[in-house]
Design an enzyme around this catalytic site. Structure first.
Site: not given
Ligand code: NDP
Length: 324
Positions: A51, A85, A118, A218, A222
């Site tokens: 990602d 994204k 995004h 997260s 996070s």
């Protein structure tokens, strides 16, 4: 069927996404080469879903890592599931394909497996140029995400991306997208913050009812980058209840935090640039939480957003005013 690092979930367009993804965001003080090395190690360990995003400013390095693992025969391109994204300054329909082509050129890949919006809000670049790294200079823009979506559909038709989806959309925004006149493709996923303090059950149920996969970011509480996260928030991996469940299973809090999200039926993204933790986190596939553990952990939910992007709360498309 037991879940493994090779398990994939079928998306509503027929493509398949590995249920564990490597997060690649790091604050600007971390050299980009660290993420490059970590991505190679992760691929060696069996991570297949990566990602990333244009605005992380590291697609050159992450692309290089992927290509080096293809070149040395560890994987083939089709084994890797790469998510990119579209940053909010590329939402004008005529910029969408340019934004994608910039990512493809940085990555030196022919296609992305998944390309997602995004955020639901559009922004103007703060200067004449597009931003190259995440900064805090925002100017609101008012491009409707429905027109951005049409341009994304065209990118899929052009074969530049296999699947398209969204990130940080609330239910109302998803409903608006799903009821768009002439919608050609539904989003395959909604990537959102999700962890024991923000369990997202209502959003998950809504997405499931529309065959949209929820992807969690997260999960470990996070990056706690002080520029983006309020450091007075509790540290998730230090939660005492999480620690108790972890001790019971002889696992780390991180493995339990990841396993909880996985067992809810949500795709897990987890970032680590440490070889040791990348390996250790795969332990989440080697045990199972009981229904009692799941409800204990569900009880930790407090709808806490670590990354609320508060600077943008006056934007008409800010997603977190609604309950979910
Ligand atoms: P995570 O919740 O995945 O946590 C990452 C932190 O946990 C890092 O500091 C990492 O440090 C640490 N960590 C990893 N494994 C362990 C472990 N076993 N024990 C203790 N600490 C550990 O953070 P992110 O917020 O980065 O989310 C993951 C990814 O999701 C991002 O990298 C990005 O790809 C995506 N994301 C998407 C967003 C969106 O808007 N769509 C927003 C935010 C993230 P170390 O590296 O030193 O191991």
């Amino acid at each position: 069927m037991s879940l493994t690092k090779d398990t994939r979930v079928t998306l509503n367009d027929g493509n398949a996404m590995p249920i564990l993804g490597l997060g690649t965001y790091a604050s600007s003080d971390v050299p980009k080469s660290v993420g490059e090395e970590a991505t190679k190690i992760a691929i060696d360990l069996g991570y297949r879903h990566i990602d990333c995003a244009y605005i992380y400013g590291n697609e050159v390095q992450i692309g290089r890592a992927i290509r080096s693992k293809i070149a040395d025969g560890t994987v083939k391109r089709e084994d890797i599931f790469y998510t990119g994204k579209l940053w909010c300054t590329f939402f004008s329909p005529e910029l969408v394909r340019k934004g994608l082509e910039q990512s493809l050129s940085d990555l030196q890949l022919d296609y992305l497996d998944l390309f997602i919006m995004h955020w639901p809000f559009s922004l103007k670049p703060s200067g004449a140029e597009q931003p190259t790294d995440l900064d805090k200079a925002f100017a609101y823009d008012n491009v409707d995400f429905l027109s951005t979506w049409e341009a994304l559909e065209a990118c899929k038709d052009a074969g530049l991306v296999k699947s398209i989806g969204v990130s940080n959309f609330n239910r109302r925004q998803l409903e608006r997208l799903l009821s768009k006149p002439g919608l050609k493709y539904k989003p395959v996923c909604n990537q959102v913050e999700c962890h024991v303090y923000l369990s997202q059950s209502k959003l998950q149920a809504f997405c499931k009812s529309h065959d949209i996969v929820l992807v969690a970011y997260s999960v470990l509480g996070s990056h706690r980058d002080k520029n983006w996260v309020d450091l007075s928030t509790p540290v998730l991996l230090e939660d005492p209840v999480l620690a108790q469940v972890a001790a019971k299973h002889n696992r780390s809090p991180a493995e339990v935090a990841m396993r909880f999200v996985l067992q809810k039926g949500i795709v897990v993204l987890a970032k680590s640039f440490s070889a040791e933790r990348l390996k250790k986190n795969l332990g989440m596939f080697d045990f199972e939480l009981t229904p009692e553990d799941m409800s204990t952990l569900e009880g930790l939910n407090q709808n806490l957003h670590y990354g609320p992007f508060k600077e943008l709360k006056e934007h008409p498309e800010y997603p977190f005013h609604d309950e979910y």
